[in-house]
Design a protein around this motif. Sequence first.
Motif, mmCIF file in Angstrom:
data_model
loop_
_atom_site.group_PDB
_atom_site.id
_atom_site.type_symbol
_atom_site.label_atom_id
_atom_site.label_comp_id
_atom_site.label_asym_id
_atom_site.label_seq_id
_atom_site.Cartn_x
_atom_site.Cartn_y
_atom_site.Cartn_z
ATOM 1 N N GLY A 768 0.782 -1.220 0.000
ATOM 2 C CA GLY A 768 0.000 0.000 0.000
ATOM 3 C C GLY A 768 0.812 1.266 0.000
ATOM 4 N N PHE A 769 2.110 1.177 0.152
ATOM 5 C CA PHE A 769 2.962 2.366 0.127
ATOM 6 C C PHE A 769 3.164 2.799 -1.321
ATOM 7 N N SER A 770 2.791 4.028 -1.627
ATOM 8 C CA SER A 770 2.877 4.511 -3.008
ATOM 9 C C SER A 770 3.022 6.016 -3.003
ATOM 10 N N ARG A 771 3.376 6.554 -4.174
ATOM 11 C CA ARG A 771 3.496 8.004 -4.298
ATOM 12 C C ARG A 771 2.158 8.689 -4.042
ATOM 13 N N THR A 772 1.084 8.094 -4.527
ATOM 14 C CA THR A 772 -0.234 8.703 -4.321
ATOM 15 C C THR A 772 -0.567 8.796 -2.840
ATOM 16 N N LEU A 773 -0.315 7.724 -2.100
ATOM 17 C CA LEU A 773 -0.597 7.736 -0.662
ATOM 18 C C LEU A 773 0.244 8.794 0.052
ATOM 19 N N VAL A 774 1.527 8.867 -0.293
ATOM 20 C CA VAL A 774 2.420 9.815 0.372
ATOM 21 C C VAL A 774 2.019 11.246 0.056
ATOM 22 N N GLN A 775 1.742 11.538 -1.186
ATOM 23 C CA GLN A 775 1.366 12.901 -1.556
ATOM 24 C C GLN A 775 0.076 13.334 -0.861
ATOM 25 N N HIS A 776 -0.894 12.430 -0.791
ATOM 26 C CA HIS A 776 -2.154 12.760 -0.112
ATOM 27 C C HIS A 776 -1.923 12.962 1.382
ATOM 28 N N LEU A 777 -1.064 12.136 1.981
ATOM 29 C CA LEU A 777 -0.776 12.265 3.409
ATOM 30 C C LEU A 777 -0.073 13.588 3.693
ATOM 31 N N ILE A 778 0.892 13.967 2.873
ATOM 32 C CA ILE A 778 1.603 15.225 3.075
ATOM 33 C C ILE A 778 0.645 16.403 2.947
ATOM 34 N N LYS A 779 -0.226 16.344 1.950
ATOM 35 C CA LYS A 779 -1.196 17.421 1.756
ATOM 36 C C LYS A 779 -2.120 17.534 2.975
ATOM 37 N N THR A 803 11.139 11.962 2.093
ATOM 38 C CA THR A 803 12.446 11.318 1.910
ATOM 39 C C THR A 803 12.301 9.822 1.742
ATOM 40 N N THR A 804 11.440 9.219 2.554
ATOM 41 C CA THR A 804 11.225 7.773 2.448
ATOM 42 C C THR A 804 10.705 7.398 1.069
ATOM 43 N N LEU A 805 9.804 8.200 0.545
ATOM 44 C CA LEU A 805 9.288 7.939 -0.803
ATOM 45 C C LEU A 805 10.408 7.995 -1.835
ATOM 46 N N GLU A 806 11.236 9.036 -1.781
ATOM 47 C CA GLU A 806 12.308 9.175 -2.768
ATOM 48 C C GLU A 806 13.343 8.067 -2.631
ATOM 49 N N ILE A 807 13.654 7.728 -1.394
ATOM 50 C CA ILE A 807 14.634 6.646 -1.193
ATOM 51 C C ILE A 807 14.075 5.326 -1.716
ATOM 52 N N ASP A 808 12.799 5.078 -1.478
ATOM 53 C CA ASP A 808 12.193 3.830 -1.932
ATOM 54 C C ASP A 808 12.151 3.758 -3.452
ATOM 55 N N GLU A 809 11.918 4.885 -4.113
ATOM 56 C CA GLU A 809 11.846 4.886 -5.574
ATOM 57 C C GLU A 809 13.218 4.861 -6.232
ATOM 58 N N GLN A 810 14.222 5.396 -5.561
ATOM 59 C CA GLN A 810 15.530 5.532 -6.178
ATOM 60 C C GLN A 810 16.571 4.603 -5.582
ATOM 61 N N ARG A 811 16.125 3.672 -4.720
ATOM 62 C CA ARG A 811 17.092 2.799 -4.077
ATOM 63 C C ARG A 811 17.803 1.936 -5.109
ATOM 64 N N ARG A 812 19.145 2.025 -5.122
ATOM 65 C CA ARG A 812 19.944 1.261 -6.078
ATOM 66 C C ARG A 812 20.929 0.398 -5.310
ATOM 67 N N ALA A 813 22.037 0.129 -5.943
ATOM 68 C CA ALA A 813 23.019 -0.767 -5.314
ATOM 69 C C ALA A 813 23.808 -0.008 -4.263
ATOM 70 N N LEU A 814 23.126 0.476 -3.269
ATOM 71 C CA LEU A 814 23.760 1.220 -2.187
ATOM 72 C C LEU A 814 23.983 0.307 -0.996
ATOM 73 N N ASP A 815 25.139 0.457 -0.346
ATOM 74 C CA ASP A 815 25.332 -0.256 0.906
ATOM 75 C C ASP A 815 24.606 0.501 2.015
ATOM 76 N N SER A 816 24.608 -0.068 3.200
ATOM 77 C CA SER A 816 23.839 0.525 4.298
ATOM 78 C C SER A 816 24.340 1.917 4.653
ATOM 79 N N ASN A 817 25.650 2.095 4.693
ATOM 80 C CA ASN A 817 26.184 3.417 5.019
ATOM 81 C C ASN A 817 25.820 4.439 3.957
ATOM 82 N N GLY A 818 25.884 4.030 2.699
ATOM 83 C CA GLY A 818 25.493 4.935 1.626
ATOM 84 C C GLY A 818 24.029 5.318 1.724
ATOM 85 N N LEU A 819 23.183 4.359 2.111
ATOM 86 C CA LEU A 819 21.766 4.646 2.254
ATOM 87 C C LEU A 819 21.534 5.636 3.409
ATOM 88 N N ARG A 820 22.279 5.482 4.502
ATOM 89 C CA ARG A 820 22.141 6.409 5.616
ATOM 90 C C ARG A 820 22.517 7.829 5.178
#
Length: 1197
Positions: A768-779, A803-820
Amino acid sequence: MEIAASSTASMLGLVSLPPSPLIDGQLQHITLPGSTLILHASADTVLIRDAASLALVRVLAFSDAFPGTTGSVSCLSVDSGMKLIVASMQTRIAAWCLSGVQHDAWRLHSSLVLPPHHLVTALDSKSGLLAVGSQESLSVYTLILENDLPTWSQKWMVSIETPSLTRFSPSLMYIAATAKNNKSLRTYSTTSGRLTQDIPHPRPITNISWRHSQASSRDDLILYTITSDATLRIFLPVLDSPQHLQLHTSLDLFSSIPFIVSSRLSTNSSVFWWDREIIGDSISAILKNEPDLDDARLRRLKEIRDEGWDLFIRVLDDGSAYRRPPTLLRQFTLQKTLPSTFPSPPTHMYLLPNSDRSSITLLTTSPLRSFELSPLLFLDAHTIEAEVAEESRIVRFVRTPEGSGVGVMRETGGEAWIVSSDGSRLLRSGKWPAADHVVVLDGGRCHATYTTSDGLLTVSSAPQTAVPLPPISSLFSLPLREGQETIVGITTDFGIVQVHVNPHPTLHSHVSLPIPRPKMILPVDPMAWGKRRDVSELGELAFWVPDETSPLEWRCTGSVRTHRADIGRAKCSSAKKTALTVSLPEGEELTIWDSKESEFASGLEYRGIFSETINDLDWTSTPDAQSILAVGFLHHVELLCQKRATYFDGGPGWTNCWKVEIGSYIPYQISDSIWLANGTLLMLVFGQDSSSPSESLFEHVASHNGPLEDYHPQMLLQCLLWDKVELVKDIIVNLARDINAARPRSSWACLPTESFLRKESSPDEEEGFSRTLVQHLIKTLESDPLPHLTPNEQAHLLVLIQTTLEIDEQRRALDSNGLRYLISMRSFYILNHRVSAPGSPESANTIPRQTGRRERLRYRDMVWAFHSESQDLLLSGSTAACNGKMCWADARALGVSLWLNSVEALRSHIEAIARNEFMAGDTRDPTACSLYYFALGKVKLVHGLWRQSAWHKEQNVMLKFLANDFTESRWRTAALKNAFALLGRRRFEYAAAFFLLGGALQDAVNVCLKQLGDFQLAVALARVVEQSNEGPVLLGILNNTVLPTAFREGNRWLASWGFWLLHRRDLAVRILITPLQDVADSVNIHDIGESNYDDPSLALLFSQLRSKTLTGGQGIHARSNHEVQVDPPMRRRSSILIDMDIPSLPPTRSTFPNQRIPEDTYLNARKAGLGNLMKSAKQNVPGPRVQYGRFQLLEGE
């Protein structure tokens, strides 16, 4: 002061507690639009109260008119027409009037001074006339304006011995007066002072009043008098001589009730007349609302109003009341109430109008009680009562350890009071004569006094018993333990005496502490828990408890070195928090110390400088062990509570949660304040605040330092830092569902604790986590912010959701420290954008933009990137966050020169920064990029840029100068001369560029460090020019600037980074968990600030670094039998800590021990440590200790 006021747990709701006795029990009243006020004298003040609730409205100080005057207000009068309050003290009279600007404010109107020896004994004021009775005369004054100033001019004076009562007639034609201990009533002409009549009475007169005629055109001269035998007499004018009065009737006890009843009763009774106008107005309102005249009670009310009955009431000794007569021509009993309607026959009774016109406010004294009376039901009354206090001045308060009882020490004696269950009332339980020291026992039901003259400690038990003691300097009691009350006394030679009270007082022990002579010995306060504290002359605090194994010994449980001398005040809480005050040249210093001093922290949690003198300190605690400190000043009390440390708000661990201000009510000082049970603050002043906040004091304190909800931004950020992105997504989805369903906050979904402890699972696409849900929640959150979050927390919540939305959409081959790092970087830019951008239409400016723009990422976030294996992706992500054009300000904010390990990558990036600096704006200024190109050795490129800058006034000079060969020493010397010239012109960055052109890297670095204050730029130049991470200039920066700065600021993250670059990997690990002083000694650093050991992520970094180097444990293994106790600042972050997911270690190392947490423990966000960190947000768990031995850190390779 003679009145104590209490501040209840509702923060602002001040409840006035026992007022002072009324002068002769008499009140005055004044009716204002929308309210009726009563006034009475108390010591040297006039108290104004609301008539219905008895709530204190204002205090008028007699010293406003006559500064320095001491004594008590003797007489009080109110001019209802002119809204004047007149009071007297000795030979002085002061008047206040209602302010024409503020309808509820009173200002000084005028004053009058009588000749010596003319002490005022009676006052009456009406329509600008003032009748003054003194010990030798009766005089009348007229109010006149002299030079636009109100003054009193004497009309006449007659000799009369000590008038006690004086009253103007309704028409102001006559004035009635009676003398003290005199049995006659005299009337005088108001215009001339001529005696018109002398009316004898069989007994002394206690009260007089003129009856207001219903025909305003004539003066009926109807007079009521009451004598000491409770007989009311009615005088009417003589028909052929209307200025003379004759007795019409008398109403005594036997004429009020049948003889068969009165013969069985005591003769003690009181009689009063009721104001016909007030009764008539109330009856008219009832009849208007109740038109059904068939009802018998309504017919009787209509008859009373239409025929103009005069109502009188007699209160008998059993509290019952009779009313009579209905008219002046015939008498009969109208109604009799049941016994105990009144607790006892009152001295005075007053009928006043009520805001509800169908009801009447009935006041009786003494004590002062307020009844809400319905004429329809008569004495079906709602009662409010104010107890009478003693007359002598209050000196200070003492209380029981648990705050359920309080003792009021007066100049002459005192009394013990029991605190009601809700903390809003005090019930007196006993009193004592003069004593030097007092303790209250058994919840206020018992007390013990000590007098120096006979050296006896006397307990008010049945029978009263005493025990001799050595000379005592202070006395206090311990909490009840196993049914035993214990009194502790401190002798004049700093010995400690224990007295057991039950069943009778006996001396249990008399010992001395095994320490040098202390400066003071004090009890732990409040709720004393059996601890004592001593303070040495050098400011060392030591805590002592009785040794259970030896009744004659005391055991030290801890100490704190404060390095404070000349301590003025000291108070310690049951949580062993200590507040100290020290007078400094710049003001009064208040410090708060945690007794759990360790090698990691000095124990100092708060330091504040106050311009005002601190007069009092007192502690209390909430049910979940949150400490609250009341800091008393002259006219206000500030309440300090513990503050949760967050990544969003800096500052100390304590905050000012509320301020109790009395200056607007009272011109007097607060002389003492003390906490009672249920969060009630008792102050030795007058005070009342009518506002009532929506949350209690305890709830307010919990919002600062209590457990956090799942969706709190601090929780979300910690979960993201600990690589629990899927958990954060679940929390966001739950929050969106709860808000959309409009559920009450108490029923919002809460994830179980186990969800925070288990490892992350693979993402669920159907969650259920999606851009639509996040945008509506922020609004939704922008338009309707969560009320329990601060504006800063609200802004960070929106940032972290986005931030969580962007990280979830753009998560790539990042290690844990890079993600932090990426999480922190995205939050940084989103927050700064929200701060600088105008309010969105949806937010309607409900979220303030002043939530704090940040200049850079924290060093913690830079260190995550430094230890990441995905730095290429981090660099591209950082560049994209700057819209592809990163300038040096962006690189400094992100710490690129610190975390980018590859020198070649750094050189390439510096070249990109140089290009962006040149292209920034419309000017294309070569001076903006010269520093970076010179560092790269690209002088010719800069020369080419100058050719394109025909607009620049320095073009010709620079083209000519840069055309030279700077490999020659003469031109390098010329560049250095220009650099110094530029320093003189304060063009620091350009000067650094010329230093580089002249080959003086160290000088360029010095400019960056000293003039520009930018050590990151110095590090970047050193790495680029030396093309190494081990060059001498870079090492000098690390040793001489970075590490001293880190130790001075207590920043372990920055220090660890510096040690890592210096190849001191052992110190890079040790600095995370060992005392700063230990590491500082090994690198010869002496300036050490308060440790910034406040971040649970330090444990995560420690777990990573120790696996990268075996030398990280060097020096630690020797202390494996010691433990690392979680530092107090770190415990302040306890509500956001998460259990570490530490990878499996090599077989030679044992894993960190599991900690089992009981499921039934209560919420407490104060105690947590490195293991099971998130549990503390849900459970009340002790702070686990990290044992070095359990980590199995080895020495050497």
